[in-house]
Design an enzyme around this catalytic site. Sequence first.
Site, PDB file in Angstrom:
ATOM      1  N   GLY A  87      43.643   4.862  13.103  1.00  0.00           N
ATOM      2  CA  GLY A  87      42.210   5.013  12.850  1.00  0.00           C
ATOM      3  C   GLY A  87      41.524   3.821  12.210  1.00  0.00           C
ATOM      4  O   GLY A  87      40.344   3.591  12.422  1.00  0.00           O
ATOM      5  N   ASP A 145      40.090  12.838   3.922  1.00  0.00           N
ATOM      6  CA  ASP A 145      39.727  14.234   4.145  1.00  0.00           C
ATOM      7  C   ASP A 145      40.297  15.043   2.974  1.00  0.00           C
ATOM      8  O   ASP A 145      39.660  15.171   1.939  1.00  0.00           O
ATOM      9  CB  ASP A 145      40.291  14.651   5.506  1.00  0.00           C
ATOM     10  CG  ASP A 145      39.895  16.049   5.924  1.00  0.00           C
ATOM     11  OD1 ASP A 145      38.886  16.569   5.425  1.00  0.00           O
ATOM     12  OD2 ASP A 145      40.591  16.646   6.766  1.00  0.00           O
ATOM     13  N   LYS A 171      35.274  12.835   2.559  1.00  0.00           N
ATOM     14  CA  LYS A 171      34.686  14.182   2.552  1.00  0.00           C
ATOM     15  C   LYS A 171      34.996  14.826   1.207  1.00  0.00           C
ATOM     16  O   LYS A 171      36.043  15.460   1.056  1.00  0.00           O
ATOM     17  CB  LYS A 171      35.309  15.040   3.663  1.00  0.00           C
ATOM     18  CG  LYS A 171      35.115  14.543   5.083  1.00  0.00           C
ATOM     19  CD  LYS A 171      35.801  15.510   6.046  1.00  0.00           C
ATOM     20  CE  LYS A 171      35.847  15.001   7.455  1.00  0.00           C
ATOM     21  NZ  LYS A 171      36.700  15.842   8.323  1.00  0.00           N
ATOM     22  N   PHE A 187      34.100  17.726  11.225  1.00  0.00           N
ATOM     23  CA  PHE A 187      34.991  16.836  11.957  1.00  0.00           C
ATOM     24  C   PHE A 187      34.180  15.771  12.681  1.00  0.00           C
ATOM     25  O   PHE A 187      33.308  16.076  13.487  1.00  0.00           O
ATOM     26  CB  PHE A 187      35.856  17.617  12.947  1.00  0.00           C
ATOM     27  CG  PHE A 187      37.084  16.852  13.345  1.00  0.00           C
ATOM     28  CD1 PHE A 187      38.183  16.800  12.503  1.00  0.00           C
ATOM     29  CD2 PHE A 187      37.112  16.146  14.536  1.00  0.00           C
ATOM     30  CE1 PHE A 187      39.313  16.060  12.847  1.00  0.00           C
ATOM     31  CE2 PHE A 187      38.244  15.405  14.892  1.00  0.00           C
ATOM     32  CZ  PHE A 187      39.334  15.369  14.044  1.00  0.00           C
ATOM     33  N   VAL A 188      34.477  14.512  12.362  1.00  0.00           N
ATOM     34  CA  VAL A 188      33.712  13.402  12.931  1.00  0.00           C
ATOM     35  C   VAL A 188      34.605  12.518  13.806  1.00  0.00           C
ATOM     36  O   VAL A 188      35.821  12.451  13.604  1.00  0.00           O
ATOM     37  CB  VAL A 188      33.043  12.553  11.828  1.00  0.00           C
ATOM     38  CG1 VAL A 188      31.972  13.356  11.107  1.00  0.00           C
ATOM     39  CG2 VAL A 188      34.072  12.030  10.829  1.00  0.00           C
ATOM     40  N   ASP A 229      39.500   9.785  15.888  1.00  0.00           N
ATOM     41  CA  ASP A 229      39.764  10.431  17.169  1.00  0.00           C
ATOM     42  C   ASP A 229      39.770  11.948  17.077  1.00  0.00           C
ATOM     43  O   ASP A 229      39.909  12.535  16.005  1.00  0.00           O
ATOM     44  CB  ASP A 229      41.126   9.995  17.709  1.00  0.00           C
ATOM     45  CG  ASP A 229      42.280  10.689  16.974  1.00  0.00           C
ATOM     46  OD1 ASP A 229      42.331  10.590  15.733  1.00  0.00           O
ATOM     47  OD2 ASP A 229      43.104  11.354  17.634  1.00  0.00           O
ATOM     48  N   ARG A 281      37.941   7.251  19.968  1.00  0.00           N
ATOM     49  CA  ARG A 281      38.148   6.139  19.029  1.00  0.00           C
ATOM     50  C   ARG A 281      37.286   4.946  19.389  1.00  0.00           C
ATOM     51  O   ARG A 281      36.880   4.178  18.527  1.00  0.00           O
ATOM     52  CB  ARG A 281      39.617   5.675  19.061  1.00  0.00           C
ATOM     53  CG  ARG A 281      40.616   6.622  18.438  1.00  0.00           C
ATOM     54  CD  ARG A 281      41.928   5.891  18.183  1.00  0.00           C
ATOM     55  NE  ARG A 281      43.067   6.786  18.024  1.00  0.00           N
ATOM     56  CZ  ARG A 281      43.415   7.364  16.875  1.00  0.00           C
ATOM     57  NH1 ARG A 281      42.719   7.146  15.782  1.00  0.00           N
ATOM     58  NH2 ARG A 281      44.471   8.155  16.819  1.00  0.00           N
TER      59      ARG A 281
HETATM   60  P1  IMP Z   1      43.873  13.522   4.811  1.00  0.00           P
HETATM   61  O1  IMP Z   1      45.314  13.310   4.485  1.00  0.00           O
HETATM   62  O2  IMP Z   1      43.540  14.985   4.935  1.00  0.00           O
HETATM   63  O3  IMP Z   1      42.945  12.816   3.846  1.00  0.00           O
HETATM   64  O4  IMP Z   1      43.630  12.995   6.264  1.00  0.00           O
HETATM   65  C1  IMP Z   1      43.666  11.680   6.569  1.00  0.00           C
HETATM   66  C2  IMP Z   1      43.657  11.410   8.056  1.00  0.00           C
HETATM   67  O5  IMP Z   1      43.280  12.547   8.836  1.00  0.00           O
HETATM   68  C3  IMP Z   1      42.642  10.369   8.377  1.00  0.00           C
HETATM   69  O6  IMP Z   1      43.136   9.062   8.179  1.00  0.00           O
HETATM   70  C4  IMP Z   1      42.341  10.677   9.828  1.00  0.00           C
HETATM   71  O7  IMP Z   1      43.292  10.054  10.657  1.00  0.00           O
HETATM   72  C5  IMP Z   1      42.461  12.171   9.916  1.00  0.00           C
HETATM   73  N1  IMP Z   1      41.137  12.832   9.784  1.00  0.00           N
HETATM   74  C6  IMP Z   1      40.646  13.497   8.724  1.00  0.00           C
HETATM   75  N2  IMP Z   1      39.403  13.944   8.940  1.00  0.00           N
HETATM   76  C7  IMP Z   1      39.071  13.534  10.189  1.00  0.00           C
HETATM   77  C8  IMP Z   1      37.874  13.670  10.996  1.00  0.00           C
HETATM   78  O8  IMP Z   1      36.850  14.250  10.614  1.00  0.00           O
HETATM   79  N3  IMP Z   1      37.938  13.098  12.231  1.00  0.00           N
HETATM   80  C9  IMP Z   1      39.011  12.435  12.705  1.00  0.00           C
HETATM   81  N4  IMP Z   1      40.137  12.275  11.969  1.00  0.00           N
HETATM   82  C10 IMP Z   1      40.174  12.823  10.722  1.00  0.00           C
HETATM   83 MG    MG Z   2      43.805   7.595   9.389  1.00  0.00          MG
END
Ligand code: IMP
Ligand code: MG
Length: 183
Positions: free
Chosen positions: A48, A107, A135, A156-157, A163, A169
Site C-alpha cells: 500500500g 486502521d 482512522k 473503507f477507502v 486496495d 491501488r
Molecule cells: P491495521 O493493522 O488495522 O491498522 O491495518 C493496516 C492495514 O490494513 C493498512 O496498511 C492497509 O493495508 C489495510 N487497510 C486498513 N484500512 C483500509 C482501508 O480503508 N482501505 C484499504 N486498506 C485498508
Molecule cells: Mg498497508
Amino acid sequence: MDAADLEQDLVNVLFTEKQIQDRVGELARDIEVDYSGKDLLMVGILRGAVMVMADMARSFSRHVEMDWMAVSSYGSGTKSSGVVRILKDLDTDISGRHVVIVDEIIDTGLTLSWLTSNLGSRSPASVEICTLLRKPEALQMPIEVKYVGWDIPNEFVVGYGLDYREKYRNLRDIGTLAPHVYS
Ligand code: IMP
Ligand code: MG
C-alpha cells in the site's frame, strides 16, 4: 486511473490527486526539518505504501535511503485479522539508524504497533511513523504517530495504493468504496 473511470464504485472522492500531492509534500518538509543533519532510512510497508513513498521521497531535496517490508494483517476482505506476519523483511541492518516507517493508512493500529516494537528491538537510533491516513475511531491500540496526513472517518477507502482485493491501488485519488462493491 481517475474516479471518473470507476463509475458507481465510489461513494465520494475524499482527496484528489492534487490534495494528496500537496499534503505529501508538506509531510516531506516536516520530516526534512526534523532529520536535518541526520541520516534517514525510510521503511515502506508493501504494498500500500508504494505511492506515498515514491512521491514523498521525490519531494525531499536531500538524500534518503529506502527499504521495504511486507507484512500480512488483512485477509482479502475489509476487516483486520489482528494477526501480523512478516512476508518480506528488511534488507538493511537498522542498528544505529534513524528510521521512519511509511504507511498509507492506520486502521486498528495493530500492524504498526507490532511493527514499531519489532523494529525497535533491532537497536535503531530512533523509530517514528508517517502515515498518510488514520482512522481514529477504528484504533484498538494506543500508537504514537509523528506524521499524519489526514484523520478520516471509519469507512473503507481505496486509491493511491489502497486496495480492495488488489484493485483500485492505481486510482490517482482516494475515495470511499461503495458498500455494494464488497457486500
Ligand atoms: P491495521 O493493522 O488495522 O491498522 O491495518 C493496516 C492495514 O490494513 C493498512 O496498511 C492497509 O493495508 C489495510 N487497510 C486498513 N484500512 C483500509 C482501508 O480503508 N482501505 C484499504 N486498506 C485498508
Ligand atoms: Mg498497508
